[in-house]
Motif scaffolding. Structure first.
Motif, PDB file in Angstrom:
ATOM      1  N   GLY A 177       8.791  67.670  46.427  1.00 58.36           N
ATOM      2  CA  GLY A 177      10.014  68.417  46.618  1.00 58.36           C
ATOM      3  C   GLY A 177      10.684  68.132  47.953  1.00 58.36           C
ATOM      4  O   GLY A 177      11.893  68.336  48.105  1.00 58.36           O
ATOM      5  N   LEU A 182      20.615  72.259  46.372  1.00 54.53           N
ATOM      6  CA  LEU A 182      19.375  71.493  46.386  1.00 54.53           C
ATOM      7  C   LEU A 182      18.198  72.360  45.976  1.00 54.53           C
ATOM      8  O   LEU A 182      17.285  71.901  45.271  1.00 54.53           O
ATOM      9  CB  LEU A 182      19.142  70.902  47.779  1.00 54.53           C
ATOM     10  N   SER A 183      18.188  73.613  46.396  1.00 53.54           N
ATOM     11  CA  SER A 183      17.113  74.522  46.007  1.00 53.54           C
ATOM     12  C   SER A 183      17.093  74.733  44.496  1.00 53.54           C
ATOM     13  O   SER A 183      16.025  74.764  43.865  1.00 53.54           O
ATOM     14  CB  SER A 183      17.273  75.850  46.730  1.00 53.54           C
ATOM     15  N   PRO A 227      14.060  64.115  48.070  1.00 52.72           N
ATOM     16  CA  PRO A 227      15.421  64.191  48.648  1.00 52.72           C
ATOM     17  C   PRO A 227      15.622  63.317  49.870  1.00 52.72           C
ATOM     18  O   PRO A 227      16.765  63.025  50.237  1.00 52.72           O
ATOM     19  CB  PRO A 227      15.551  65.684  49.013  1.00 52.72           C
ATOM     20  N   LEU A 252      15.745  71.465  42.845  1.00 51.53           N
ATOM     21  CA  LEU A 252      14.295  71.317  43.008  1.00 51.53           C
ATOM     22  C   LEU A 252      13.531  72.287  42.113  1.00 51.53           C
ATOM     23  O   LEU A 252      12.410  71.992  41.686  1.00 51.53           O
ATOM     24  CB  LEU A 252      13.903  71.548  44.472  1.00 51.53           C
ATOM     25  N   ASP A 272       9.600  71.493  37.982  1.00 49.96           N
ATOM     26  CA  ASP A 272       9.696  72.363  39.154  1.00 49.96           C
ATOM     27  C   ASP A 272       8.946  71.694  40.298  1.00 49.96           C
ATOM     28  O   ASP A 272       7.714  71.638  40.289  1.00 49.96           O
ATOM     29  CB  ASP A 272       9.112  73.737  38.840  1.00 49.96           C
ATOM     30  N   LEU A 273       9.687  71.186  41.267  1.00 50.88           N
ATOM     31  CA  LEU A 273       9.083  70.463  42.390  1.00 50.88           C
ATOM     32  C   LEU A 273       8.826  71.357  43.596  1.00 50.88           C
ATOM     33  O   LEU A 273       8.306  70.873  44.603  1.00 50.88           O
ATOM     34  CB  LEU A 273       9.979  69.294  42.815  1.00 50.88           C
ATOM     35  N   LYS A 274       9.185  72.602  43.511  1.00 56.95           N
ATOM     36  CA  LYS A 274       8.941  73.494  44.638  1.00 56.95           C
ATOM     37  C   LYS A 274       7.446  73.735  44.810  1.00 56.95           C
ATOM     38  O   LYS A 274       6.708  73.899  43.838  1.00 56.95           O
ATOM     39  CB  LYS A 274       9.663  74.829  44.435  1.00 56.95           C
ATOM     40  N   VAL A 330      14.527  70.302  37.890  1.00 56.06           N
ATOM     41  CA  VAL A 330      15.120  68.961  37.986  1.00 56.06           C
ATOM     42  C   VAL A 330      15.808  68.625  36.673  1.00 56.06           C
ATOM     43  O   VAL A 330      15.213  68.766  35.594  1.00 56.06           O
ATOM     44  CB  VAL A 330      14.044  67.909  38.316  1.00 56.06           C
ATOM     45  N   ALA A 373      11.968  74.154  49.952  1.00 55.94           N
ATOM     46  CA  ALA A 373      11.154  73.488  48.931  1.00 55.94           C
ATOM     47  C   ALA A 373       9.752  74.074  48.826  1.00 55.94           C
ATOM     48  O   ALA A 373       8.962  73.609  48.013  1.00 55.94           O
ATOM     49  CB  ALA A 373      11.056  71.996  49.221  1.00 55.94           C
TER      50      ALA A 373
END
Length: 314
Positions: free
Chosen positions: A180, A160-161, A184, A164, A173-175, A167, A254
């Motif tokens: 982020g 998942l990391s 999920p 994120l 980049d949703l971090k 994507v 996230a």
């Protein structure tokens, strides 16, 4: 010689005069029924049930009272916690606020509110499709939702990391953003399966009559199916909010900066800070506990109704 005629005993209506010579009827007091089968007569069984209730109350209430007492106690320590605060003070909350607990609290509110809204929308649409329509692979889809409930967060944390951070397809980049954490949580297998079972119990005659009147899919869902599944939505709302609010691992992986943490992650930061005591950590725990407690108290009737409806369904 004819047999004597016996006048049958008839119940006397309330407020009507009693017949002459009639024997007074004995009235039995209404029994006080509970889940434990209590009666209003003290005895060994009654004493045993009272003891069980006191034990259960101590198990569940003692930690809460200890946290509440330590949050208002000056220099609270691990060995000096009690049910009543000593030297009451609000200094612990002030120090927790200086450590940024309210900023983390705001992050948690935004994530919990947005995540719950997205989760209810996605789970409702998915449950409606699974419950009111037939298509190939339907059993496979339900199995996949069930499998998501069996995987612990630690197993999917690293994949998942990576997702994120980049994507697929859109390469975003949703971090470091609230999305982020929210995305999920957009679908929860428990809510999908629960809503699916409730929506399956909606009578087909109601749906057929609505379609004869020209009702479309969205209107069918919004005006006919959802009002009949109100208790299920209450359960999904309460449990979904608590699940999102208690997230720890997802906000941790996230985030890019400590300012992105939620209140649950912030409590672990306070715990490792050598400059603060246990009282500050307990004050942060009280602050983190309030939203879940408020949501449960406000929606407890919907939660109990939904659970009872699910237990008696069918």
């Amino acid at each position: 010689m004819s047999a004597p005629v016996i006048d049958p005993v008839r119940p006397t209506a309330p407020g009507s005069p009693a017949r002459p010579g009639a024997r007074p009827r004995r009235t039995t007091p209404a029994r006080f029924d509970t889940a434990l089968g209590w009666s209003d007569r003290p005895g060994p069984a009654w004493t045993f049930r009272i003891l069980l209730c006191l034990i259960a109350l101590g198990v569940f209430a003692a930690p809460f009272l200890t946290i509440l007492s330590g949050a208002f106690t000056t220099n609270a320590g691990g060995s000096s916690l009690s049910f009543l605060p000593h030297d009451s003070t609000l200094l612990n909350f002030k120090v927790a606020g200086e450590r940024g607990i309210w900023d983390y609290f705001t992050n948690s509110l935004v994530i919990a509110g947005g995540g719950l809204l997205l989760q209810l929308v996605v789970c409702t649409l998915a449950a409606y499709a699974l419950a009111r329509h037939r298509f190939r692979g339907q059993a496979l889809v339900l199995t996949l939702f069930m499998l998501t409930m069996m995987l612990p967060e630690e197993v999917i944390a690293i994949p998942l990391s990576l997702v994120l951070g980049d994507v697929p397809v859109v390469h975003l980049d949703l971090k470091g953003t609230v999305w982020g954490v929210i995305l999920p949580l957009g679908a929860w297998g428990f809510s999908v399966m629960m809503l699916t079972e409730f929506m399956r119990d909606v009578p087909d005659e109601i749906e057929e009559a609505a379609r004869l009147d020209g009702v479309g899919e969205l209107r069918m869902l919004w005006q006919i199916v959802l009002p009949l599944c109100g208790p299920a939505l209450g359960v999904a709302g309460v449990l979904g909010f608590i699940m999102i609010w208690d997230q720890y691992l997802l906000p941790l992986i996230a985030s890019k900066d400590p300012t992105d943490y939620t209140v649950t992650v912030a409590l672990s930061i306070l715990r490792t800070d050598p400059e603060v005591g246990s009282g500050v950590v307990l004050a942060g725990a009280v602050i983190a506990l309030l939203p879940s407690l408020i949501v449960y108290l406000l929606l407890q009737r919907s939660l109990v109704t939904g659970i009872a409806a699910g237990a008696t369904k069918g």
